[in-house]
Design a protein around this motif. Structure first.
Motif, PDB file in Angstrom:
ATOM      1  N   UNK A 137       0.851  -1.108   0.053  1.00  0.00           N
ATOM      2  CA  UNK A 137      -0.027   0.046   0.094  1.00  0.00           C
ATOM      3  C   UNK A 137       0.875   1.288   0.129  1.00  0.00           C
ATOM      4  N   UNK A 138       1.664   1.479   0.754  1.00  0.00           N
ATOM      5  CA  UNK A 138       2.751   2.431   1.147  1.00  0.00           C
ATOM      6  C   UNK A 138       3.325   2.903  -0.177  1.00  0.00           C
ATOM      7  N   UNK A 139       4.029   1.758  -0.990  1.00  0.00           N
ATOM      8  CA  UNK A 139       4.638   2.268  -2.087  1.00  0.00           C
ATOM      9  C   UNK A 139       3.706   2.459  -3.349  1.00  0.00           C
ATOM     10  N   UNK A 140       2.626   1.745  -3.430  1.00  0.00           N
ATOM     11  CA  UNK A 140       1.799   2.171  -4.406  1.00  0.00           C
ATOM     12  C   UNK A 140       1.193   3.444  -4.358  1.00  0.00           C
ATOM     13  N   UNK A 141       1.043   3.907  -3.357  1.00  0.00           N
ATOM     14  CA  UNK A 141       0.161   5.150  -3.056  1.00  0.00           C
ATOM     15  C   UNK A 141       0.834   6.164  -3.999  1.00  0.00           C
ATOM     16  N   UNK A 142       2.174   5.996  -3.669  1.00  0.00           N
ATOM     17  CA  UNK A 142       3.045   7.134  -4.746  1.00  0.00           C
ATOM     18  C   UNK A 142       2.898   6.907  -6.025  1.00  0.00           C
ATOM     19  N   UNK A 143       2.808   5.658  -6.616  1.00  0.00           N
ATOM     20  CA  UNK A 143       2.608   5.445  -7.973  1.00  0.00           C
ATOM     21  C   UNK A 143       1.324   5.760  -8.469  1.00  0.00           C
ATOM     22  N   UNK A 144       0.280   5.629  -7.683  1.00  0.00           N
ATOM     23  CA  UNK A 144      -0.919   6.142  -8.139  1.00  0.00           C
ATOM     24  C   UNK A 144      -0.988   7.725  -8.062  1.00  0.00           C
ATOM     25  N   UNK A 145      -0.316   8.293  -7.362  1.00  0.00           N
ATOM     26  CA  UNK A 145      -0.409   9.867  -7.320  1.00  0.00           C
ATOM     27  C   UNK A 145       0.978  10.499  -8.277  1.00  0.00           C
ATOM     28  N   UNK A 146       1.415   9.324  -8.881  1.00  0.00           N
ATOM     29  CA  UNK A 146       2.631   9.796  -9.690  1.00  0.00           C
ATOM     30  C   UNK A 146       2.416  10.972 -10.731  1.00  0.00           C
ATOM     31  N   UNK A 147       1.112  10.955 -11.485  1.00  0.00           N
ATOM     32  CA  UNK A 147       0.729  12.098 -12.373  1.00  0.00           C
ATOM     33  C   UNK A 147       0.638  13.574 -11.599  1.00  0.00           C
ATOM     34  N   UNK A 148       0.543  13.681 -10.462  1.00  0.00           N
ATOM     35  CA  UNK A 148       0.334  14.849  -9.571  1.00  0.00           C
ATOM     36  C   UNK A 148      -0.782  15.679  -9.989  1.00  0.00           C
ATOM     37  N   UNK A 149      -1.798  15.051 -10.784  1.00  0.00           N
ATOM     38  CA  UNK A 149      -3.058  15.880 -11.086  1.00  0.00           C
ATOM     39  C   UNK A 149      -3.933  15.679  -9.830  1.00  0.00           C
ATOM     40  N   UNK A 150      -4.920  16.702  -9.894  1.00  0.00           N
ATOM     41  CA  UNK A 150      -5.817  16.543  -8.699  1.00  0.00           C
ATOM     42  C   UNK A 150      -6.695  15.257  -8.725  1.00  0.00           C
ATOM     43  N   UNK A 151      -6.948  14.601  -9.745  1.00  0.00           N
ATOM     44  CA  UNK A 151      -7.764  13.422  -9.626  1.00  0.00           C
ATOM     45  C   UNK A 151      -6.787  12.243  -9.156  1.00  0.00           C
ATOM     46  N   UNK A 152      -5.543  12.405  -9.483  1.00  0.00           N
ATOM     47  CA  UNK A 152      -4.947  11.186  -8.797  1.00  0.00           C
ATOM     48  C   UNK A 152      -4.509  11.381  -7.498  1.00  0.00           C
ATOM     49  N   UNK A 153      -4.459  12.395  -7.080  1.00  0.00           N
ATOM     50  CA  UNK A 153      -4.016  12.892  -5.647  1.00  0.00           C
ATOM     51  C   UNK A 153      -5.280  12.290  -4.823  1.00  0.00           C
ATOM     52  N   UNK A 154      -6.392  12.623  -5.441  1.00  0.00           N
ATOM     53  CA  UNK A 154      -7.717  12.350  -4.734  1.00  0.00           C
ATOM     54  C   UNK A 154      -7.717  10.699  -4.873  1.00  0.00           C
ATOM     55  N   UNK A 155      -7.434  10.167  -5.857  1.00  0.00           N
ATOM     56  CA  UNK A 155      -7.248   8.867  -5.894  1.00  0.00           C
ATOM     57  C   UNK A 155      -6.308   8.012  -4.745  1.00  0.00           C
ATOM     58  N   UNK A 156      -5.352   8.582  -4.668  1.00  0.00           N
ATOM     59  CA  UNK A 156      -4.385   8.161  -3.808  1.00  0.00           C
ATOM     60  C   UNK A 156      -4.825   8.307  -2.435  1.00  0.00           C
ATOM     61  N   UNK A 157      -5.164   9.614  -1.928  1.00  0.00           N
ATOM     62  CA  UNK A 157      -5.819   9.781  -0.697  1.00  0.00           C
ATOM     63  C   UNK A 157      -6.844   8.900  -0.453  1.00  0.00           C
ATOM     64  N   UNK A 158      -7.706   8.545  -1.210  1.00  0.00           N
ATOM     65  CA  UNK A 158      -8.726   7.375  -0.966  1.00  0.00           C
ATOM     66  C   UNK A 158      -8.217   6.420  -0.853  1.00  0.00           C
ATOM     67  N   UNK A 159      -7.254   5.820  -1.615  1.00  0.00           N
ATOM     68  CA  UNK A 159      -6.619   4.521  -1.759  1.00  0.00           C
ATOM     69  C   UNK A 159      -6.102   4.423  -0.219  1.00  0.00           C
ATOM     70  N   UNK A 160      -5.138   5.225   0.081  1.00  0.00           N
ATOM     71  CA  UNK A 160      -4.429   4.961   1.375  1.00  0.00           C
ATOM     72  C   UNK A 160      -5.153   4.798   2.889  1.00  0.00           C
ATOM     73  N   UNK A 161      -6.333   5.964   2.703  1.00  0.00           N
ATOM     74  CA  UNK A 161      -7.339   5.593   3.931  1.00  0.00           C
ATOM     75  C   UNK A 161      -8.004   4.691   3.902  1.00  0.00           C
TER      76      UNK A 161
END
Lengths: 495, 226
Positions: A137-161
């Motif tokens: 989880x910890x590693x893949x969160x940053x991969x999900x957020x890799x593109x640094x767009x608002x949508x990918x940050x949102x996805x990463x946040x929901x993912x980790x929570x």
């Protein structure tokens, strides 16, 4: 023999480790691509070698903290294949993002994520397994957020929570399991899967039931079983395509292994009705939710993500039905799904980049603009809905047979209806994308690099072969896994 | 098992510490100032550290002293410091959009405790351990779990969600110390370090959240639906 396996397992895990170190030292994009590809190739070859040499044996290493057994190595094999395919694909795909200076970071994280999914299934200790899953989880969160767009940050946040909350339930379940074991094995013991299974018949059923349910919900979150699947469509659709493939094809299987191992403990503890019943209910609900969301989907990668929810449901149904047929079908389905879903995400990623959108209504006439990729992707779509002559047809049929054999007629009927709904809904989207002729041309019709096309071939061909021919050696492998999972009394009774 | 055959004094001490932690969970549930929330978390971690040491002393588990020191250092000081820094950097002081008033969430929390008590009582009876500190430990563990989930669902500030997750894990930690003090040290230490990584992750994510989405309230995260 055990030394050979040990060395191979070490090679398999050290290849990504060295890749990460080298990538972080050198930090040059093209070098990172190459090293990561090399590492994935080495991992795949050594995993295949372990798979062949181990021959269903069980080998424990490092004071029994690591175990190479039939079930674990099968999940590792699925993960290694996806890691290799996704590494090939990433070379073509990641260059399109125009973030050359961040590519080394990406590949380091990518190799780290792959490493965590490769070692997870081999953990012999329930606590260590939990840690491995948490690491993914910890590693893949940053991969999900890799593109640094608002949508990918949102996805990463929901993912980790969502996933951290779920995984904390699994931790609670693990500790309660340990506690229930202390009544039999004494206050301090090594919580290996085998020790738990041996002690299971003497454990307190009430306590084991609570622990199992907690573990099931916890790891079920990670597997993406509905209603805990909410992170899955977001994370799968917002990460870069190679990451989506790895999430879907490798991570979900790795988490499923935990559920299966606990399920066999629950069987041995004599609460199999409750355990299988809950698993089946979650699985059927996943199919139902996936069917609803697939029919009315507008995002191309979200469509693939819901299809992952569906297939995890199918795999869970296979293990829930149990018996040799059910386990064999589910294991076969794991590999088929890993191959097929990688193919689908690769196609979706390429098409998405070419058309500059993730929305299905804006993607039209794929076959006309991209004949090769279009054909491969369409074949993959036919395969993933469970149509013959591809592997998923065979494995789904086996799971349905298992259900009928074990007397779950009603559930099998429901599964069949939902699979048909998904078949129609899923292929209808593809009909629109291929044959509907309104607006929606690629922005400037960029060519798709052959790095992106090659892994699609590499995924489709085995899928086709496995649909026509179920290798007997694989069948033997599955049978022996099924025997290993069966409650001890039955396993001893049948020679 | 240690917790089943305790002298009255250690039993009372363990109970006191467990109940204190539960009370602090309610303090967190009832406060809307992030800073108070965080201090309550730090205090709770200290109580748990003391509990570890006490169990190590009465059960003669030497390694629990290490766990106690690590808990106090990481969860009692380092994590609160990191979170405090995040709060300062973000200049958020309190929950602005309350879904549930603190008073109503306190009432729901009380119901959660009653539910946890019923479950633990059942398990305690099944194991014929009723009347021991085990039932209390289970109750506190499960109710902190439920309260943590409650906080995750009614709080929307990113920092409060991190704290909600940490409360979930604090509950597990507390229960694990009393129920399975012999659980291998390795795992406990790794879990402690793991938490540190989690918070580092969150720190980075919160930064991203602020720079990309422009707010740290997760109520605004509603692009991805369906």
């Amino acid at each position: 023999m055990i030394e050979k396996i040990g060395i191979l397992a070490l090679v398999m895990t050290l290849a990504p480790v060295f890749a990460i170190i080298l990538i972080l030292i050198v930090r040059r994009p093209s070098f990172a691509e190459f090293v990561n590809l090399l590492a994935s190739g080495v991992s795949l070859v050594s995993t295949l070698a372990i798979f062949i040499f181990a021959d269903n044996g069980k080998f424990a290493f490092w004071n029994g903290y690591v175990v190479v057994d039939g079930l674990g190595i099968w999940a590792v094999l699925c993960a290694a294949i996806v890691y290799f395919l996704a590494s090939v694909y990433a070379i073509g795909y990641m260059r399109l993002l125009g973030e050359a200076d961040r590519l080394p970071t990406f590949y380091a994280l990518f190799a780290g994520f792959a490493l965590s999914t490769l070692v997870g299934p081999l953990m012999n200790n329930a606590g260590l397994y939990w840690i491995a899953i948490e690491l993914t989880t910890l590693i893949s969160t940053f991969l999900v957020a890799f593109e640094r767009e608002a949508a990918s940050i949102e996805a990463a946040w929901k993912y980790i929570i969502v996933v951290s909350a779920g995984i904390s339930l699994a931790l609670l379940g693990t500790i309660l399991f340990y506690w229930s074991g202390t009544f039999v094995l004494g206050p301090t013991y090594d919580m290996t899967w085998e020790a738990l299974r041996q002690a299971a018949p003497k454990l307190n059923p009430a306590l084991v039931s609570v622990s199992f349910l907690l573990v099931l919900i916890g790891y079920g979150t990670k597997v993406g079983l509905a209603p805990m699947h909410t992170w899955l469509p977001d994370a799968h659709s917002e990460g870069p395509a190679p990451v989506s493939a790895l999430l879907s094809g490798a991570l979900l299987n790795t988490a499923m292994i935990g559920i299966i191992r606990y399920l066999s403990v629950a069987d041995a503890a004599g609460i199999s009705r409750l355990a299988h019943g809950t698993l089946l209910a979650l699985a059927a609900f996943s199919l139902f939710v996936a069917a609803l969301f697939i029919v009315r989907q507008t995002g191309i990668k979200r469509l693939m993500a819901y299809s992952s929810v569906e297939h995890m449901g199918v795999i869970a149904l296979g293990f829930g039905f149990g018996g040799q047929l059910g386990v064999a079908g589910a294991l076969y389905h794991m590999l088929n799904h890993s191959l097929n879903k990688s193919l689908m995400f690769f196609g979706a990623g390429s098409v998405m980049r070419a058309y500059g959108t993730k929305r299905i209504p804006s993607i039209r006439k794929v076959a006309q603009y991209y004949p090769v990729v279009g054909a491969l992707w369409l074949a993959g779509a036919v395969a993933i809905t469970g149509a013959p002559p591809f592997g998923l047809f065979l494995s789904e049929l086996t799971i349905i047979r298992a259900g009928l054999h074990e007397g779950f007629g009603l559930l099998v009927g429901l599964m069949a209806v939902l699979l048909i709904v998904i078949f129609i809904g899923f292929l209808n989207h593809f009909r629109m994308m291929y044959f509907e002729s309104d607006n929606g041309a690629p922005t400037n019709k960029p060519p798709i690099s052959w790095w992106c096309v090659l892994p699609m071939w590499l995924a489709l061909i085995p899928l086709f072969i496995m649909g026509l021919w179920w290798p007997p050696s694989l069948w033997a492998h599955f049978t022996s896994i099924a025997q290993g999972l069966a409650p001890l009394s039955i396993a001893e009774a049948s020679p | 098992m240690l917790a089943a055959h305790l002298d009255p004094l250690p039993a009372a001490l363990f109970s006191l510490l467990a109940i204190g932690s539960l009370l602090l969970a309610f303090v967190m549930l009832g406060s809307r100032w992030l800073r108070h929330y965080m201090f309550a978390f730090a205090a709770q971690s200290w109580l748990i550290a003391i509990l570890s040491a006490a169990i190590g002393f009465y059960g003669s588990y030497a390694e629990l002293y290490i766990v106690a020191i690590l808990t106090a250092a990481f969860r009692g000081m380092l994590l609160p410091y990191l979170i405090l820094r995040i709060i300062r950097r973000l200049e958020v002081n309190r929950e602005i959009h309350l879904i549930l008033q603190p008073s109503s969430s306190l009432v729901i929390g009380a119901f959660a405790v009653v539910f946890a008590l019923v479950v633990s009582y059942r398990i305690g009876t099944a194991l014929s351990l009723d009347g021991t500190v085990v039932v209390l430990a289970l109750t506190v563990m499960l109710s902190m779990k439920l309260i943590g989930f409650l906080m995750l669902s009614v709080r929307h500030e990113a920092v409060s969600q991190i704290l909600g997750l940490l409360v979930l894990e604090n509950g597990i930690f507390l229960g694990a110390q009393i129920l399975v003090p012999g659980m291998p040290l390795l795992i406990e230490i790794v879990i402690l370090f793991d938490l540190l990584i989690v918070v580092a992750c969150f720190g980075v994510l919160v930064q991203y959240l602020l720079s990309q989405v422009g707010t740290t309230s997760t109520l605004h995260l509603k692009r991805l639906v369906g």
